[in-house]
Design an enzyme around this catalytic site. Sequence first.
Site, PDB file in Angstrom:
ATOM      1  N   LYS A 115       0.813  -1.217   0.000  1.00 41.96           N
ATOM      2  CA  LYS A 115       0.000   0.000   0.000  1.00 41.96           C
ATOM      3  C   LYS A 115       0.844   1.263   0.000  1.00 41.96           C
ATOM      4  O   LYS A 115       0.451   2.278  -0.571  1.00 41.96           O
ATOM      5  CB  LYS A 115      -0.943   0.029   1.210  1.00 41.96           C
ATOM      6  CG  LYS A 115      -2.131  -0.898   1.064  1.00 41.96           C
ATOM      7  CD  LYS A 115      -3.266  -0.455   1.965  1.00 41.96           C
ATOM      8  CE  LYS A 115      -4.446  -1.389   1.834  1.00 41.96           C
ATOM      9  NZ  LYS A 115      -5.529  -1.079   2.768  1.00 41.96           N
ATOM     10  N   LYS A 199      -4.607  -9.635  -6.788  1.00 38.54           N
ATOM     11  CA  LYS A 199      -5.819  -9.718  -5.971  1.00 38.54           C
ATOM     12  C   LYS A 199      -6.887  -8.747  -6.477  1.00 38.54           C
ATOM     13  O   LYS A 199      -6.554  -7.636  -6.881  1.00 38.54           O
ATOM     14  CB  LYS A 199      -5.418  -9.345  -4.536  1.00 38.54           C
ATOM     15  CG  LYS A 199      -6.351  -9.757  -3.467  1.00 38.54           C
ATOM     16  CD  LYS A 199      -5.802  -9.357  -2.105  1.00 38.54           C
ATOM     17  CE  LYS A 199      -5.606  -7.865  -1.983  1.00 38.54           C
ATOM     18  NZ  LYS A 199      -5.382  -7.373  -0.621  1.00 38.54           N
ATOM     19  N   LYS A 202     -10.236  -2.919  -4.178  1.00 45.62           N
ATOM     20  CA  LYS A 202     -11.058  -1.716  -4.303  1.00 45.62           C
ATOM     21  C   LYS A 202     -10.327  -0.628  -5.056  1.00 45.62           C
ATOM     22  O   LYS A 202     -10.955   0.255  -5.640  1.00 45.62           O
ATOM     23  CB  LYS A 202     -11.405  -1.196  -2.904  1.00 45.62           C
ATOM     24  CG  LYS A 202     -12.356  -2.088  -2.125  1.00 45.62           C
ATOM     25  CD  LYS A 202     -12.349  -1.657  -0.661  1.00 45.62           C
ATOM     26  CE  LYS A 202     -13.399  -2.366   0.151  1.00 45.62           C
ATOM     27  NZ  LYS A 202     -13.167  -2.131   1.598  1.00 45.62           N
TER      28      LYS A 202
HETATM   29  P1  AMP Z   1     -10.938  -4.604   2.941  1.00 41.65           P
HETATM   30  O1  AMP Z   1     -11.521  -4.317   1.599  1.00 41.65           O
HETATM   31  O2  AMP Z   1      -9.458  -4.539   2.920  1.00 41.65           O
HETATM   32  O3  AMP Z   1     -11.563  -3.849   4.054  1.00 41.65           O
HETATM   33  O4  AMP Z   1     -11.276  -6.133   3.226  1.00 41.65           O
HETATM   34  C1  AMP Z   1     -12.436  -6.588   3.898  1.00 41.65           C
HETATM   35  C2  AMP Z   1     -12.462  -8.090   3.949  1.00 41.65           C
HETATM   36  O5  AMP Z   1     -12.517  -8.621   2.609  1.00 41.65           O
HETATM   37  C3  AMP Z   1     -11.217  -8.719   4.591  1.00 41.65           C
HETATM   38  O6  AMP Z   1     -11.606  -9.845   5.356  1.00 41.65           O
HETATM   39  C4  AMP Z   1     -10.388  -9.137   3.413  1.00 41.65           C
HETATM   40  O7  AMP Z   1      -9.528 -10.217   3.699  1.00 41.65           O
HETATM   41  C5  AMP Z   1     -11.462  -9.541   2.418  1.00 41.65           C
HETATM   42  N1  AMP Z   1     -10.965  -9.394   1.033  1.00 41.65           N
HETATM   43  C6  AMP Z   1     -10.524  -8.263   0.441  1.00 41.65           C
HETATM   44  N2  AMP Z   1     -10.155  -8.486  -0.832  1.00 41.65           N
HETATM   45  C7  AMP Z   1     -10.372  -9.816  -1.051  1.00 41.65           C
HETATM   46  C8  AMP Z   1     -10.200 -10.677  -2.180  1.00 41.65           C
HETATM   47  N3  AMP Z   1      -9.723 -10.216  -3.356  1.00 41.65           N
HETATM   48  N4  AMP Z   1     -10.529 -11.981  -2.039  1.00 41.65           N
HETATM   49  C9  AMP Z   1     -11.012 -12.477  -0.872  1.00 41.65           C
HETATM   50  N5  AMP Z   1     -11.202 -11.716   0.225  1.00 41.65           N
HETATM   51  C10 AMP Z   1     -10.893 -10.397   0.147  1.00 41.65           C
END
Ligand code: AMP
Length: 335
Positions: A115, A199, A202
């Site tokens: 990041k 991956k 967002k």
């Molecule tokens: P975040 O968007 O970083 O707040 O992630 C929220 C939740 O979504 C966390 O548990 C992450 O591990 C999960 N997550 C985010 N991106 C992915 C992805 N590409 N595949 C699976 N889980 C994800």
Amino acid sequence: MEKPQNRVFSGVQPTGNLHLGNYLGAIRNFVGLQQTHECIYCVVDMHAITVWQDPKELAANTREVAAAYIAAGIDPSTNIIFNQSKVAAHAELAWILNCVARIGWLNRMTQFKDKAGKDREKASVGLYAYPILMAADILVYRATHVPVGDDQKQHLELARDTAQKFNNDFGAQDFFPLPEPLIMGPATRVMSLRDGTKKMSKSDPSDYSRITMRDSADDIAKKIRKAQTDPDALPETVEGLQGRPGADNLVGIYAALAGMTKAEVLAQYGGQQFSAFKPALADLAVEKLSPITDEMKRLMADPAYIDNVLEKGAVRARALADPVIARVREIVGFI
Ligand code: AMP
Ligand code: TRP
């Protein structure tokens, strides 16, 4: 103080573009745990501001994550849904844990390296300390289980190390439980639709890289049609997916949406071309996601309802966190 046995905590950042990875890797698993655990689901707005957020968008995105939780099937009357900044104990415990965890531990965090990018000196201090706030989120409820996607595994290990060091340093045997990660299902790491080695995220500049929780049926179909694959037919076995990241990703998504294993999906589609598999995947994705998207829209039209859920959740969350932080103050020697 009584020790919780089966308490789940997890969080999602309100940083916009909530996507299929967030749903399959995290939110969908949150729903099932309601049957067996006491669940606390947080919209982690304090984590979000570790990178710049426009204040108006932050508020809207906070409501959107709450709407996604409810629309996906989390019941706010039996479980706690709230946003992090309403419960001051998270920040207070984070400071104390900043003084327990070691710089060397943070220096190993791969998410910070990704990041922060090349110009690490310009990253916020918050982005660097972010995993400690995450440890505090979990430990301030003495949560025992944490459902997350695969990318959070390293942060969870740091939370366990921090809990253990606190317990040892202060001779407070077993005060903080060592939280167990729950990384569940065939889609713990959903990959970008444009590049099966990256991956789904967002912040990817390409909208075609992700299916979002706002996409229409047409958007979903178009993105799946354009998803990167290779010219070969689908293999008959899971081993046949090796070295084919785009194919592996789509099969994993199908499996997760259908509640099947990858092997079961390949038993059905092995030998078929993507021209046949992609429309089937698009139909399945629309069938599973559209009802949630529609319900999110309906909820988002009533922000007062969502704000009320978050406020009520925060009152219940404070009631759980306050005695823990009070005990931590005593343990540390604050008077
Ligand atoms: P975040 O968007 O970083 O707040 O992630 C929220 C939740 O979504 C966390 O548990 C992450 O591990 C999960 N997550 C985010 N991106 C992915 C992805 N590409 N595949 C699976 N889980 C994800
Ligand atoms: N760091 C997590 C992510 O980016 C979000 C998060 C913050 C979290 N606090 C948490 C997840 C506590 C689980 C438990 O996905």
